[in-house]
Design a protein around this motif. Structure first.
Motif, PDB file in Angstrom:
ATOM      1  N   PRO A 195       0.842  -1.202   0.000  1.00  0.00           N
ATOM      2  CA  PRO A 195       0.000   0.000   0.000  1.00  0.00           C
ATOM      3  C   PRO A 195       0.874   1.248   0.000  1.00  0.00           C
ATOM      4  O   PRO A 195       1.987   1.225   0.529  1.00  0.00           O
ATOM      5  CB  PRO A 195      -0.797  -0.108   1.299  1.00  0.00           C
ATOM      6  N   PHE A 196       0.370   2.310  -0.624  1.00  0.00           N
ATOM      7  CA  PHE A 196       1.100   3.570  -0.590  1.00  0.00           C
ATOM      8  C   PHE A 196       1.020   4.137   0.821  1.00  0.00           C
ATOM      9  O   PHE A 196       0.048   3.893   1.522  1.00  0.00           O
ATOM     10  CB  PHE A 196       0.470   4.574  -1.566  1.00  0.00           C
ATOM     11  N   PRO A 197       2.023   4.906   1.230  1.00  0.00           N
ATOM     12  CA  PRO A 197       1.941   5.532   2.559  1.00  0.00           C
ATOM     13  C   PRO A 197       0.931   6.682   2.548  1.00  0.00           C
ATOM     14  O   PRO A 197       1.278   7.822   2.798  1.00  0.00           O
ATOM     15  CB  PRO A 197       3.375   6.012   2.814  1.00  0.00           C
ATOM     16  N   LYS A 198      -0.283   6.344   2.216  1.00  0.00           N
ATOM     17  CA  LYS A 198      -1.372   7.320   2.169  1.00  0.00           C
ATOM     18  C   LYS A 198      -2.552   6.701   2.912  1.00  0.00           C
ATOM     19  O   LYS A 198      -2.479   5.555   3.350  1.00  0.00           O
ATOM     20  CB  LYS A 198      -1.795   7.583   0.718  1.00  0.00           C
TER      21      LYS A 198
ATOM     22  N   GLN B 152       7.464  10.866  -1.137  1.00  0.00           N
ATOM     23  CA  GLN B 152       8.270  10.045  -0.244  1.00  0.00           C
ATOM     24  C   GLN B 152       9.687  10.587  -0.085  1.00  0.00           C
ATOM     25  O   GLN B 152      10.408  10.172   0.804  1.00  0.00           O
ATOM     26  CB  GLN B 152       8.341   8.620  -0.806  1.00  0.00           C
TER      27      GLN B 152
ATOM     28  N   LEU C 211      -0.894   1.829   5.910  1.00  0.00           N
ATOM     29  CA  LEU C 211       0.185   1.066   6.542  1.00  0.00           C
ATOM     30  C   LEU C 211      -0.172   0.631   7.955  1.00  0.00           C
ATOM     31  O   LEU C 211       0.498  -0.210   8.539  1.00  0.00           O
ATOM     32  CB  LEU C 211       1.467   1.900   6.571  1.00  0.00           C
TER      33      LEU C 211
ATOM     34  N   VAL D 295       4.089   9.384  -6.081  1.00  0.00           N
ATOM     35  CA  VAL D 295       4.604   8.401  -5.122  1.00  0.00           C
ATOM     36  C   VAL D 295       6.051   8.694  -4.730  1.00  0.00           C
ATOM     37  O   VAL D 295       6.369   8.799  -3.554  1.00  0.00           O
ATOM     38  CB  VAL D 295       4.491   6.968  -5.685  1.00  0.00           C
TER      39      VAL D 295
ATOM     40  N   LEU E  75       6.620   0.110  -4.277  1.00  0.00           N
ATOM     41  CA  LEU E  75       5.662   1.206  -4.396  1.00  0.00           C
ATOM     42  C   LEU E  75       5.577   1.698  -5.830  1.00  0.00           C
ATOM     43  O   LEU E  75       4.502   1.980  -6.344  1.00  0.00           O
ATOM     44  CB  LEU E  75       6.046   2.364  -3.473  1.00  0.00           C
TER      45      LEU E  75
END
Lengths: 253, 300
Positions: free
Chosen positions: A98-101, B202, A148, B198, B180
């Protein structure tokens, strides 16, 4: 090729530099079926899976020859845009990513990329996709929470929701449950059964039990070749090839 | 000769330990001298006042502000270029490709060029070539851009600090997991969308670290601005890109070499040095903290 064929590969070869990683693969994948790819580590099953959405394009040294037809169209033809192909052929990875969103943003990522801006529309898609991935009931009250923060099994279902949010026709799953505990694995397997109503599923798995539980068709890969393909039940009870039998009975692998 | 191994071991420990201690002592002595000489002179008036009486009295406010403007302009120019270069190196060309290696070689070379050469390059390229050209075309040869100013000084400084930005951003981009990127691409996002939505979010910490390290490096360099924009003394702060400016490091250099009364300027010199040290140390610690934060995330 007939109506029920979704994907057809003809003489598919892949080289990583000097290494011949896939050899002359001819495989027919049925619409709304679950096709399992099994075989020992390094046999080429994941590499094959990544040919189906041209994910191998990202690897500089990888060279593909032969054809892969999705709905009768060769996806390696010059005029095919892999970006558009990947909307149609989605992918779930071995390690949930998963994206850190937030949960919402994870699922809305694909639709947003494809130009959907309307908030209401996005909310509908997110709910539908999370329901489709059997995750809605667990997360509906905190969609703003980070993806996350979910458990491993939930993260993988979030990734499935994210993949189906762009409305693909095929789902490629690369050992989707290999990092999960038995309960989370059972949930994913149950989900795969439900998903095949709407999608054509190709799943790479290390676990022969998993292949026998979830798939309609099984293909056995060994050292870059596809040794045998057939109805799952037949492959597991009376394989035609000695190498298949040796593998499924645990004599090597 | 037959020296017992035990004694060799002790000797090595003594020499290496001694060297290490000497380094620490040296730093402490340098800082100690500066603090001792300058702390007493630090005051609100010193920070907020202008130099007076041929720099034998008054404060350093114009130099502080000049330094501030310089590093801000420098970051505006250098951070985007450095970030884009780092993205190109990591996302668009292979690690082993000829283009990638050529660019990396150029970046490393750039990092090894002495600061004074950058100063001369700024004079030749920005002031004479770009500025002179602009004046001929826009002002019929009247002197406008073809002289030292804060813009040319900032751009020269941006060139000097470019490798710092590139390396920091690259380091951050490398910590963004491949998973990712693939996750994004597998959803039908293009490479650019993946970078934008993305990879860059980050890498924000890394970009910030790069900017801070560049600023800290830039704030401490004098040579690149010697000929490109720093001024000996100005009654006013710069209010445009064509103005010259005062700067902390340059101010120290001027006070220690051009002073009319060496004894009278001494406390001011020490205090100015102390301000410069506090500034660069603070920035470096901020960068170290951000980097630590980034590493911790990378390990997770």
């Amino acid at each position: 090729m007939n109506e029920s064929t979704k994907i057809l590969t003809r003489d598919l070869n892949l080289h990583y530099g000097e290494k011949h990683a896939l050899r002359h693969i001819d495989l027919e994948i049925q619409r709304n079926h679950v096709t399992a790819l099994i075989g020992p580590s390094g046999c080429g099953k994941s590499t094959f899976l990544r040919c189906l959405n041209r994910m191998n394009d990202l690897i500089e040294s990888a060279k593909v020859t032969g054809t892969v037809e999705v709905d009768g169209t060769n996806i390696y033809a010059k005029d095919i845009d892999p970006v558009l192909l990947r909307r149609k052929v989605g992918m779930i990875f071995q390690k949930s990513n998963p994206f850190p969103k937030s949960i919402f943003e994870n699922v809305a990522y694909g639709p947003r990329v494809h130009g959907i801006k309307d908030k209401k529309r996005l909310e509908e898609i997110v709910e539908k996709s999370l329901r489709g991935a059997a995750l809605w009931e667990e997360v509906k009250d905190d969609l703003a929470k980070s993806g996350l923060a979910l458990s491993g099994g939930q993260q993988q279902r979030l990734c499935i929701a994210r993949a189906i949010a762009v409305d693909p026709e095929v789902l490629l799953m690369d050992e989707p449950a290999s990092a999960l505990d038995p309960i989370a694995t059972a949930k994913i397997e149950e989900l795969i059964w439900q998903l095949k109503e709407s999608f054509t599923i190709v799943i790479v798995t290390h676990s022969m039990h998993q292949a026998s539980r979830v798939s309609d068709t099984t293909a056995f890969f060994y050292m870059g070749e596809m040794v045998e393909v057939g109805p799952t039940q037949k492959i597991f009870t009376s394989p035609a090839q000695k190498r298949t039998e040796d593998y499924i009975t645990g004599r090597f692998g | 000769m037959n020296i017992p191994k035990k004694w060799v071991g002790r000797g090595v420990a003594l020499v290496t330990g001694g060297s290490a201690i000497a380094t620490v002592v040296l730093v402490l002595v340098v800082i100690g001298i500066i603090v001792h000489g300058g702390a007493g002179h630090l005051s609100k008036e010193f920070i907020l006042g202008s130099p007076e009486q041929g720099m034998t009295e008054g404060g350093i406010f114009p130099a502080i502000m000049g330094t501030f403007f310089l590093v801000m302009l420098m970051s505006l120019a250098g951070v985007p270029i450095g970030t884009i270069t780092a993205i190109f190196l990591n996302e668009y060309v292979g690690q082993q490709s000829k283009i990638g290696r050529a660019i990396r070689f150029a970046v490393n070379t750039l990092a090894g060029i002495p600061a004074i050469v950058f100063g001369l390059f700024g004079l030749g390229f920005f002031i004479n070539f770009v500025g002179g050209g602009a004046d001929r075309v826009l002002y019929g040869g009247a002197l406008h851009w073809a002289q030292p100013n804060i813009l040319w000084a900032s751009l020269t400084m941006a060139l000097l600090t470019l490798p710092v930005v590139i390396v920091s951003v690259e380091e951050a981009i490398k910590t963004v997991p491949r998973d990712l990127r693939e996750g994004s691409l597998a959803l039908g996002a293009t490479r650019l969308e993946t970078i934008w939505k993305v990879v860059l979010p980050q890498s924000m910490t890394g970009i910030l670290t790069g900017a801070i390290l560049a600023i800290s490096r830039g704030a401490g360099e004098v040579a690149p601005i010697l000929f490109t924009g720093a001024a000996y003394f100005l009654p006013n702060l710069p209010d445009g890109l064509t103005d010259q400016f005062m700067e902390l490091g340059y101010h120290i250099y001027i006070m220690s070499t051009q002073s009319v009364d060496v004894e009278a300027t001494k406390p001011i010199q020490f205090a100015t040095t102390l301000v410069l040290l506090i500034l660069t140390f603070t920035l470096n610690f901020a960068a170290i903290f951000l980097r630590w934060h980034l590493r911790r995330r990378a390990l997770r």
